[in-house]
Design a protein around this motif. Sequence first.
Motif, PDB file in Angstrom:
ATOM      1  N   ASP A 104       0.845  -1.191   0.000  1.00 52.23           N
ATOM      2  CA  ASP A 104       0.000   0.000   0.000  1.00 52.23           C
ATOM      3  C   ASP A 104       0.880   1.240   0.000  1.00 52.23           C
TER       4      ASP A 104
ATOM      5  N   ASN B 270      -2.544  -2.934  -3.081  1.00 52.95           N
ATOM      6  CA  ASN B 270      -2.349  -3.838  -4.212  1.00 52.95           C
ATOM      7  C   ASN B 270      -2.039  -5.218  -3.652  1.00 52.95           C
TER       8      ASN B 270
ATOM      9  N   MET C 294      -0.277  -9.136  -4.884  1.00 52.98           N
ATOM     10  CA  MET C 294       0.514  -9.871  -5.865  1.00 52.98           C
ATOM     11  C   MET C 294       0.760 -11.291  -5.360  1.00 52.98           C
TER      12      MET C 294
ATOM     13  N   HIS D 221       4.373  -3.710 -10.023  1.00 50.60           N
ATOM     14  CA  HIS D 221       3.796  -2.596  -9.260  1.00 50.60           C
ATOM     15  C   HIS D 221       4.128  -2.748  -7.783  1.00 50.60           C
ATOM     16  N   THR D 222       4.211  -3.991  -7.312  1.00 47.91           N
ATOM     17  CA  THR D 222       4.550  -4.242  -5.901  1.00 47.91           C
ATOM     18  C   THR D 222       5.902  -3.649  -5.553  1.00 47.91           C
TER      19      THR D 222
ATOM     20  N   CYS E  92      -3.730 -12.643  -9.526  1.00 55.31           N
ATOM     21  CA  CYS E  92      -2.740 -11.724  -8.956  1.00 55.31           C
ATOM     22  C   CYS E  92      -1.324 -12.080  -9.370  1.00 55.31           C
TER      23      CYS E  92
ATOM     24  N   SER F  49      -1.086  -6.884 -13.659  1.00 55.76           N
ATOM     25  CA  SER F  49      -0.404  -5.860 -12.871  1.00 55.76           C
ATOM     26  C   SER F  49      -1.405  -4.929 -12.200  1.00 55.76           C
ATOM     27  N   GLY F  50      -1.060  -4.480 -11.017  1.00 52.67           N
ATOM     28  CA  GLY F  50      -1.872  -3.496 -10.315  1.00 52.67           C
ATOM     29  C   GLY F  50      -1.893  -2.144 -10.998  1.00 52.67           C
ATOM     30  N   ARG F  51      -1.010  -1.930 -11.939  1.00 49.38           N
ATOM     31  CA  ARG F  51      -1.061  -0.688 -12.724  1.00 49.38           C
ATOM     32  C   ARG F  51      -2.255  -0.694 -13.665  1.00 49.38           C
TER      33      ARG F  51
ATOM     34  N   ASP G 106      -7.404  -2.652 -10.438  1.00 48.90           N
ATOM     35  CA  ASP G 106      -7.527  -2.731  -8.983  1.00 48.90           C
ATOM     36  C   ASP G 106      -7.952  -4.159  -8.660  1.00 48.90           C
ATOM     37  N   LYS G 107      -6.981  -5.009  -8.388  1.00 49.30           N
ATOM     38  CA  LYS G 107      -7.262  -6.433  -8.223  1.00 49.30           C
ATOM     39  C   LYS G 107      -8.084  -6.716  -6.971  1.00 49.30           C
TER      40      LYS G 107
END
Length: 217
Positions: free
Chosen positions: A33, A40, A42, A66-67, A93, A97-99, A102-103
């Motif tokens: 976070d 996020n 992963m 992103h992590t 996950c 990607s969290g980019r 919004d998983k």
Amino acid sequence: MATSDAPESFEAVSAMDSMGLFKPKVVALVVTDSEEAGPNVMTASWWMLAGWNPPRYLLAVSHKTHTYELIEQNPEFVMAAPSTEMIDALTLCGMVSGRELDKIAHLGLETVPGREIDVPLLADAVGNIELSVVDSFEFEDCTYYFGSVEAAYVRAGGMDGRILSLDEDILAYMGSDWGGERKYRYYLDLDPENLARFPGDEVVESLPEDLRERYRD
């Protein structure tokens, strides 16, 4: 000295396939976070216990993820142990990607605030560990983070002594393989009947007397 041929009972496998020798394992869902990007999650299988006193974990994170960006902004993370009900989260996950997505929202994952760090826990996980980064090093486009345990949680009744209870529907991940053009992921559905207790008394009694006395009990 190495011999030229392996014993006939062995078959050679590729370096990639060698990773299957140490599975099943519990793959972590790593939560991060930051104020700028938000939370996020992963999938991470590149982790290990890296300290006993105090307990620490080592997590490898690719610089492409992103992590990685989030841990660099806020050097804290949560390692959540998923249940089999979270197989969709483990799959997605590790792909998206969290980019791009919004998983947490897409999967409908419920979160609760961390107690000691500014990263949320996954409410439906078997357990969560809050970690703060105490050191790191880089190697081949990854950063390896040493996380010190700030707090840890398991579902109520989820531990049998110091052993994780198999009643908790643990997601024991076996890895992935291809069937034609489709990738399949495999996990074991473990239950208490799969668990065998091995006290080790007989092998201890086989030691020389001076060692036997030292290691008995």
